[in-house]
Every structure is written in C-alpha cells, then in structure tokens.
Write an enzyme that holds these catalytic residues in place. Structure first.
Site, short mmCIF file in Angstrom:
data_model
loop_
_atom_site.label_atom_id
_atom_site.label_comp_id
_atom_site.label_asym_id
_atom_site.label_seq_id
_atom_site.Cartn_x
_atom_site.Cartn_y
_atom_site.Cartn_z
N ASP A 1 -7.47 4.82 -4.33
CA ASP A 1 -7.58 3.82 -3.35
C ASP A 1 -8.50 5.06 -2.84
OD1 ASP A 1 -8.01 1.99 -1.10
OD2 ASP A 1 -7.11 3.77 0.16
N LYS B 1 0.52 -0.57 0.00
CA LYS B 1 -0.32 0.21 -0.04
C LYS B 1 0.62 1.56 0.42
CE LYS B 1 -3.89 1.39 -0.04
NZ LYS B 1 -5.71 -0.19 -0.39
N GLY C 1 -20.08 7.33 2.84
CA GLY C 1 -19.56 7.36 1.57
C GLY C 1 -20.58 7.72 0.07
N PHE C 2 -19.13 8.41 -0.96
CA PHE C 2 -19.96 8.44 -2.32
C PHE C 2 -19.17 8.59 -3.40
CE2 PHE C 2 -18.55 12.74 -3.45
CZ PHE C 2 -17.57 13.49 -2.02
N GLY C 3 -17.86 8.22 -2.94
CA GLY C 3 -17.15 7.45 -4.08
C GLY C 3 -17.00 6.67 -4.79
N ASN C 4 -16.57 6.48 -4.96
CA ASN C 4 -16.00 5.13 -5.81
C ASN C 4 -17.02 3.46 -5.58
OD1 ASN C 4 -14.07 2.83 -7.06
ND2 ASN C 4 -14.78 3.67 -8.77
N VAL C 5 -16.54 3.58 -4.34
CA VAL C 5 -16.68 1.66 -4.07
C VAL C 5 -18.45 2.00 -3.88
CG1 VAL C 5 -16.73 0.30 -1.77
CG2 VAL C 5 -14.84 2.11 -2.32
N ALA C 6 -18.92 3.47 -3.15
CA ALA C 6 -20.09 3.41 -2.61
C ALA C 6 -20.61 3.53 -4.31
CB ALA C 6 -20.70 4.55 -2.21
N TRP C 7 -21.02 3.92 -5.19
CA TRP C 7 -21.05 4.23 -6.30
C TRP C 7 -21.03 2.93 -6.84
CZ3 TRP C 7 -18.24 3.37 -10.93
CH2 TRP C 7 -19.27 3.70 -11.98
O1 2IT Z 1 -8.46 -1.34 -0.86
C1 2IT Z 1 -8.08 -1.97 -2.13
O2 2IT Z 1 -8.29 -2.99 -1.80
C2 2IT Z 1 -8.11 -1.40 -3.26
N1 2IT Z 1 -7.79 0.12 -2.73
C3 2IT Z 1 -7.34 -1.25 -3.95
C4 2IT Z 1 -6.49 -2.37 -4.66
C5 2IT Z 1 -5.53 -2.86 -6.05
O3 2IT Z 1 -4.70 -3.14 -5.98
O4 2IT Z 1 -6.78 -2.89 -6.75
#
Ligand code: 2IT
Length: 444
Positions: free
Chosen positions: A166, A126, A237-243
């Site tokens: 991320d 990370k 949230g309202f970002g990529n994951v929430a969407w």
């Molecule tokens: O927390 C995660 O799994 C991500 N941000 C995606 C990591 C990735 O390499 O796609």
C-alpha cells in the site's frame, strides 16, 4: 431512516472514540445499505452490519529497530483482521507517518467490501505502521521490515492472512518482509502478494490498480456514449497507482495534465506521456516524496503546496490518499467543467465532497474503482497455489473481466436515480456476498 442511522452511528462512536476515518467509512456504508438492511430481517436479526463493523481480530505490536546512527527507534505495528467470511484476510500494509488504528480500520473495513466485489474469495484486512520510509536508507528499511515481520509472522499465512503493499510499501519492502517470513517459518509460500516476478509475483500486479481504475472509468464512459480517447485527465499522486493510471490513459488515447505530491502539483499541458511516465518511477524510487523535480526536468509549471483540482479537466482521478479531495476542491472541479470523478485512492474524497459530486456529476468510489489491485493480488494467490505463472495477456484479460463485473454490480444495485449511484451500488454489492456468507456460518 436518518434517526436510525444516527443511533447506529452513535453507538459505534461510543465504542470507538476518536476513530474519525473509521466512522466516515462506516457512515457511508450504513447510509447506502440501510434500506436494504431493513428490508431483510434475517440480516437485522443476526446483527450482520453490527458484526461487520467489529474487526475479527486486531493485533498491535512494538517494532523496535536500530537506525544508521546506531540509535534505537520504536514504531508501532498493526494488522487489523477485519472479516474472513468469504476468504483469508487480504489487504495491504501501509508505512506512513500518518498511520493510526482509525486509518487502518477504515481501510480494513472498506477492503472487506472491495474484496467481495472482485468476485474472488478474499476476506478483508489491513496493516501497517507509523514508520515513514521517506529519507531512510535501504539498510534501515530492511531492518525495519525484518523487525515488523518478527512479530507479524505468527499471525499470517497463505490460508489465514495475506498482506500486500500500500502507500510506502512496494516491491522492495514486500521482498524484505517475505524474506524474513520465509526465514522464520522455513516455508516458501504465497503469504504475500506483490512479490517479484522471479519469486512468485504476478505480471501486471504493479500496474493493476491504475489499469483497473482506467478500465472501470472506461465502462462508466461507455454508458455515457464516450471513451477515454480525446479526454483530459487530472491525476493526483505520483506513486504506483498514479503511474499505472497514467500509462493506461496514454495507451487508450487520453491526456494526463497533472500529477502531485505532498510538496504541490505539476501541470504539464502537453500531457504526461512517453519518457515522462518512466520518470515517475525514478521520482518514486528516490524516496524523497516530492514531484517538483518533474517540473524542473521537463520545464513545466509547479504549484507548491496546492492540489491539482483547480486545473481544467474532463475527468479527475485522485490517486494519492484518503480525504485528498474536499468539497471546495469538488466545487472547483465542477466549475471548471470536470464531469466525472473516479477515486483510485481509498476514500479519496471527504463525505461532503462525495455528496456534492454525486449531486452534480458522475462519481465512483475507491472500493470499486481501485479494486483492480487486490484483484490481481487474488490472481497472484491463484497462480501461487497452482505453482504456475500466467502470461501478461492472461492476467490482463482476467483483470478486465473482473473490472467489468464490478461495474455491472454497481449498476445493478445503484440504478434508479438520475445517474448511477456507484457508491450505493458498490456498498450493497459488496455487502450481500459477505452478509450471506456470515449468515451461513452462524454467529462467529
Ligand atoms: O487498497 C488496496 O486494495 C491495496 N492496497 C491492495 C491490497 C492487496 O492485497 O493487494
């Protein structure tokens, strides 16, 4: 058993003072795997768990850049290369003012287990910076990304370490970082995932974390004789994951009544559907990091400074950030009839909240629930290696199979109690594959 874990944790804390998020993530894993660890002398003798808690390499560097007013700015860049036992380091890059070494270590540590669960050959890593994209111009973001990559490029590569997005890092930032890497190396290669569709990206990658989370929840529901359809969801949230999650819940007949931002939460009793889902993308692209404009546009309730967990729902899916749901929130949810919580954010719940939720209702942790994102990243790497692109259906099909596998692994290692212990299942399931690879590869 408790005394032994305490001893283990005390020694870790002495060596890593102040890294409280990292300690939280390790403690959860240690508690889950301890019995299993003790039953396997080969792991203990080789200090597998102790080695897993020490990143293979940590890179910390200065990121200087010049803002639009000509002023010099300095941020700190990081890449924590945690574990490469089962594949190249793989994991996202986070740009957010709250980023510290502790946060990236917890994320890198969890990523190792998550990536192991995906069935794909990816190690854990990370990275990120305390740079905040909020309110920055496009030019500033580009210059920051280029400066960040001017150091990071020498540490990453398609067979070494493959970053992705991320929080605060989406298609635009990946583009700038990939572009700078390509310029410095003179090499067009699959060194990043989350790339644009025309230049090596995979279909479904933007949706993958949210879609995967909903596929995982669907498997949890199936065991309970239920389905997504007809149920009410609270999402943060309202970002990529929430969407991605909101889109898939709608497609499968569920209703989402909340989203949230750092400014508060929105309650939409009719459900966030149709054009309202597309509006989430506009909100995100505005770089303001607020959800209030949604309530103004669609004439619904906005509650400033609060989290959505006080609203009535069947299922809650935290999709924002670590420790966003504490034990009081957990108690509110349960009191209002919520019967399932699945973390789509990494370590979305505090340790006390996890304990409370596991006691009262069904709960699944981020490293299982949100693994769809990195899974499609793995599929992007595969496509890059083949120099070929799969169709949307093909990628989605593989994602669904992977989420089913992860769910089965959790059930396999998490059965035996009154409910499936998804935390234990994910931690032991993720641990075994990495531990076996580390054993086979000697003391490295
Ligand atoms: O927390 C995660 O799994 C991500 N941000 C995606 C990591 C990735 O390499 O796609």
């Amino acid at each position: 058993m408790k005394a032994e874990i305490n001893e283990f944790m005390e020694s870790l804390k002495q060596r890593t003072p102040g890294e409280k998020e990292f300690h939280q993530a390790v403690q959860e894993v240690a508690e889950s795997v301890w019995d299993f660890y003790m039953q396997n002398p080969k792991y203990r003798k080789n200090k597998i768990l102790e080695r897993m808690c020490e990143p293979e390499r940590t890179i910390i560097f200065r990121v200087p850049w010049v803002d639009d007013h000509g002023e010099v700015q300095i941020n700190r860049g990081y890449r924590v290369e945690f574990n490469s036992a089962i594949g190249p380091y793989k994991g996202g890059i986070r740009f957010h003012a709250t980023v510290t070494l502790s946060i990236l270590k917890f994320l890198g540590f969890e990523q190792t287990f998550k990536n192991s669960l995906t069935t794909l050959p990816m190690g854990g890593g990370k990275g990120g910076s305390d740079f905040s994209p909020k309110g920055k111009s496009d030019g500033e973001i580009m210059r920051f990304c280029q400066s960040f990559m001017n150091e990071l490029f020498r540490h990453i590569g398609p067979d070494t370490d493959v970053p992705a997005g991320d929080i605060g890092v989406g298609g635009r930032e990946v583009g700038y970082m990939f572009g700078q890497y390509k310029r410095l190396r003179n090499e067009f290669t699959g060194v990043f995932t989350g790339k644009g569709i025309g230049w090596g990206g995979s279909l479904i990658r933007p949706e993958a974390t949210g879609f995967g989370a909903v596929y995982f929840v669907r498997h949890m529901l199936k065991r309970l004789g239920k389905d997504i359809a007809g149920h009410t969801f609270a999402i943060s949230g309202f970002g990529n994951v929430a969407w991605g999650a909101v889109s898939k819940i709608n497609e499968l007949g569920g209703k989402v009544v909340t989203i949230s931002g750092p400014d508060g939460y929105v309650y939409d009793p009719d459900g966030i559907s149709g054009d309202k889902i597309n509006y989430m993308l506009e909100l995100r692209a505005s770089n303001q990091d607020i959800v209030e404009p949604y309530s103004k546009k669609f004439g619904v309730k906005f509650v400033p400074g609060k989290k959505p967990w006080v609203e009535k729902c069947d299922i809650a899916i935290p999709c924002a950030t670590q420790n966003e749901l504490n034990v009081d929130d957990a108690a509110d949810l349960v009191k209002n009839g919520c019967w399932l919580v699945a973390e789509a954010s990494n370590m979305g719940c505090t340790a006390e909240a996890v304990e409370y939720l596991k006691e009262h209702i069904d709960f699944a942790p981020g490293k299982a629930v949100n693994a769809g994102g990195v899974s499609v990243s793995g599929l992007e790497m595969t496509q890059n290696s083949m120099r070929y692109n799969w169709s949307r259906e093909e990628v989605d099909q593989r994602l669904q199979i992977i989420m089913q596998d992860i769910h089965e692994t959790c059930v396999k290692f998490g059965s035996g109690g009154k409910r499936i212990d998804y935390v234990k299942g994910a931690n032991i399931g993720g641990f075994v594959k990495v531990a076996e690879a580390m054993l086979a590869q000697g003391i490295v």
